[in-house]
Design an enzyme around this catalytic site. Sequence first.
Site, PDB file in Angstrom:
ATOM      1  N   GLY A 383     -65.570 -16.072  -0.348  1.00 20.78           N
ATOM      2  CA  GLY A 383     -63.672 -17.004  -0.663  1.00 20.78           C
ATOM      3  C   GLY A 383     -63.102 -16.891  -1.043  1.00 20.78           C
ATOM      4  O   GLY A 383     -63.212 -15.625  -1.936  1.00 20.78           O
ATOM      5  N   VAL A 387     -61.854 -20.922  -5.723  1.00 26.64           N
ATOM      6  CA  VAL A 387     -62.502 -21.999  -5.182  1.00 26.64           C
ATOM      7  C   VAL A 387     -64.601 -22.350  -5.970  1.00 26.64           C
ATOM      8  O   VAL A 387     -64.683 -23.127  -4.973  1.00 26.64           O
ATOM      9  CB  VAL A 387     -62.982 -20.835  -3.596  1.00 26.64           C
ATOM     10  CG1 VAL A 387     -61.623 -21.400  -2.940  1.00 26.64           C
ATOM     11  CG2 VAL A 387     -63.736 -20.059  -3.049  1.00 26.64           C
ATOM     12  N   LYS A 389     -67.106 -20.132  -6.656  1.00 28.81           N
ATOM     13  CA  LYS A 389     -68.198 -18.986  -5.905  1.00 28.81           C
ATOM     14  C   LYS A 389     -69.135 -18.939  -7.456  1.00 28.81           C
ATOM     15  O   LYS A 389     -70.617 -19.412  -6.751  1.00 28.81           O
ATOM     16  CB  LYS A 389     -67.666 -17.854  -5.870  1.00 28.81           C
ATOM     17  CG  LYS A 389     -66.771 -17.763  -4.667  1.00 28.81           C
ATOM     18  CD  LYS A 389     -66.661 -16.201  -3.514  1.00 28.81           C
ATOM     19  CE  LYS A 389     -65.608 -15.402  -4.377  1.00 28.81           C
ATOM     20  NZ  LYS A 389     -64.866 -16.347  -5.179  1.00 28.81           N
ATOM     21  N   SER A 706     -55.134 -11.746  15.629  1.00 32.48           N
ATOM     22  CA  SER A 706     -54.999 -13.267  15.803  1.00 32.48           C
ATOM     23  C   SER A 706     -53.559 -13.321  15.703  1.00 32.48           C
ATOM     24  O   SER A 706     -52.719 -14.515  15.951  1.00 32.48           O
ATOM     25  CB  SER A 706     -55.026 -13.990  14.403  1.00 32.48           C
ATOM     26  OG  SER A 706     -54.796 -13.477  13.297  1.00 32.48           O
ATOM     27  N   LYS A 749     -57.041 -21.280   8.530  1.00 30.37           N
ATOM     28  CA  LYS A 749     -56.668 -21.604   8.750  1.00 30.37           C
ATOM     29  C   LYS A 749     -55.757 -22.915   9.156  1.00 30.37           C
ATOM     30  O   LYS A 749     -54.713 -23.604   9.526  1.00 30.37           O
ATOM     31  CB  LYS A 749     -56.160 -20.564  10.138  1.00 30.37           C
ATOM     32  CG  LYS A 749     -55.745 -19.206   9.925  1.00 30.37           C
ATOM     33  CD  LYS A 749     -56.743 -18.653  11.580  1.00 30.37           C
ATOM     34  CE  LYS A 749     -56.494 -16.956  11.169  1.00 30.37           C
ATOM     35  NZ  LYS A 749     -56.401 -16.336  12.672  1.00 30.37           N
TER      36      LYS A 749
END
Length: 801
Positions: A383, A387, A389, A706, A749
């Site tokens: 990540g 965040v 971890k 993408s 996303k």
Amino acid sequence: MMTRSPEIPDQMNTPAEEGSSGLILASEVLPAGLPIVPLRPRPAFPGLLIPMVVNEPHQLAAIKRAMESPSRTIGLVMVKDLDKPDSAANLHRIGVAGKIVKIMHSDEESSHFLINTLERFTIEELSEPPDVFFATVRYSYGTELSVNAELKAYSMAVLTTLKELIQLNPLYSEEIKLFLGRSSLDDPGRLADFAANLTSADGQELQQVLESFDVRKRIDLVLILLKKELEVSRLQSKISKQIEEKISSQQREFFLREQLKAIKKELGLEKEGKTSEIEKFEARLKELKLNQEAERAVNEEIEKLRLLEPSSAEYHVTRNYLDWLTILPWGKFSKDSYNLDKARRILDRDHYGLQDVKERILEFIAVGKMKGDISGSIVCLVGPPGVGKTSVGKSIADALGRTFYRFSLGGMRDEAEIKGHRRTYIGAMPGKFIQAMKSAATSNPLLMLDEIDKVGASFQGDPASALLEVLDPEQNASFRDHYLDVPFDLSNVLFIATANQLDTIPAALLDRMEVIRLSGYIMEEKLEIARRYLIPKALKAHGLKPGQVTIRKDALAALIDGWAREAGVRTLENRIKKIMRKAAMEFASGRSEAITVGKKELTEFLGQPVFTTEELFQAVPGVVTGLAWTSMGGATLPIEATAMPSKGKGFRQTGQLGNVMVESSEIAYSYVMAHLKDYGVAEDFFDTHFIHLHVPAGATPKDGPSAGITMATALISMITGKPVRKKLGMTGEFTLTGRVLPIGGVREKTIAARRAGLKTLIFPEANRKDFDELADYLKEGLEVHFAREYKDVYKVAFGKG
């Protein structure tokens, strides 16, 4: 006045008082003219027998001249400035006449002689010829004043002080005996001169005594010098006594220790150092359960140690090897806790949100409960920074009741850091994993391998390849460190690795790990994290009490939106700390009332916002908002297209695009050019226009598969002059035939879309299952469409069909 040295005059001064009719011996008559010898660093006093050595040419000449005269008398005068050479100007005007008693040695370079000092004199005229100083002098004869009661009292005071000095320094006693043998105590002037000569006073102070013709004043000065000398002697005696006591105490302790050693040796109570070391290792072995190879190696090394001399280098190598072998936790295990309720409470206590991660960890613990152990598990938490971890790893260790040990693999370039150095090298040590096992003191700790995606490689080896054995459940039961060179079981260790991205982790290493993603936090989660954890922690860290600083909810939301939009909460924590620092300054300056931070006050504490509200230009033809994934989390990616009339076709991309995105733009260009008729555009449009596709934030490199459908939609919007629907975001790659391909990072996303305020999203149909797995609070309020073909994208974007 300086003149040439005259001959010694016939006129003589006599010690007889005026009117005296006594006869005087010729040897006792002092001449009116004297050759002068300069003295350094102390003056001479009358009434003493002094050995002297001279070696200067003018001094030798003065001695020779004195020896040639009938009286054999010279003048002794101290220089004024010790740093300047001998000269008439550098000599004091008062000195002492002395008679040379005996020459003990004399040559052209030096002269050793004994001199009897007689009387003070004052220089009336001094000449400075090339060979010798010569002076015409006037003598000052001392007078016995013992009948004076005051002087007698002073004399007694001097004698008393001298007795005290004798007690502190026996050397003075011999000189006093000599003095008493040659002089009478009834002469206070002589006594004062003798006492002054005994002191270690400065030369200029002694010269003042010499120049004191008044006996009362002279003896007063001498008493002061004697008192100073007495204090110095007392201090010297005290220091000497302290040093002697210290030395004597150390010697006593040394002898006692040696005696104690001898006694213990006789009684068999003390063993040699080598025997003691071997017994220590054997005592450790009783508490361990070594495998056969390790036990055999330990026994061999102990036998080797018995034969080696402690002074040999091999002894220390063997001793250190045995120390490592016997200090490792062979067969020592901590008891695992598989209480799911306790684990859930700990995870909820330490972290807000991350429901999918918590569920995965609880499943992991549940499997361990059913199986009886959780060996063979290697988890990789992936990540963006901030965040949680590492803190998730600590919570897992706490929930399981295991020892937690962390070390970072970031920047590691030496394979020996993983598998250790061979013992043939000086200063060899085991690798990080064996060191971790020693620190953990159990065979089943939780080892956290931070930054596994940042392991390097160099000429010293490839640490990532060395990790393959450690992190392979099929191999790590017999992990062999180069230093130990015996197998050590790592299969009971729970390995948790952390990484920001998976791209830089070698495929073979990634294959051995189970990946759990921590995608980041949305606004609502950050608000709760700040309220529950960050603000109380910052208040405590800055010495503030609860309630002294309050950040309102609307201000906190504005802070997150304008200053801390990253996926994690590290920047948010730093911004809160900045508010607390400024608040602490106000309280330290005398403020007493509490501080409440609202939206308006944020700029006062933090300055202008780093981020502005994202402008989504759906109302402008040719502009479409895409969704992208980065190592820092999800992000929105606006794409712009424009066309310029031209005599020939052309296509250009800008925005520092990588190779994959350049290919995506060319596919989109070709696809749109092949389907112009479907969108109601003249088929020769591209023949008469130059197309420019741009991705803003050109300073940031961009790449990834993408953005294909976003680029095609931007081109169609620009060609048709129709904007896409408002608050629309899309992501997906597609082929030349229009088939939409799946992408990664759906969660990241989606979070980025919520953060940007998008309401309608387009994902590839193949990613429907990924979106369905997201938590309901992430999907709430979003209109999501899934596309198989590009025509599905076109319908949603432009409202067709």
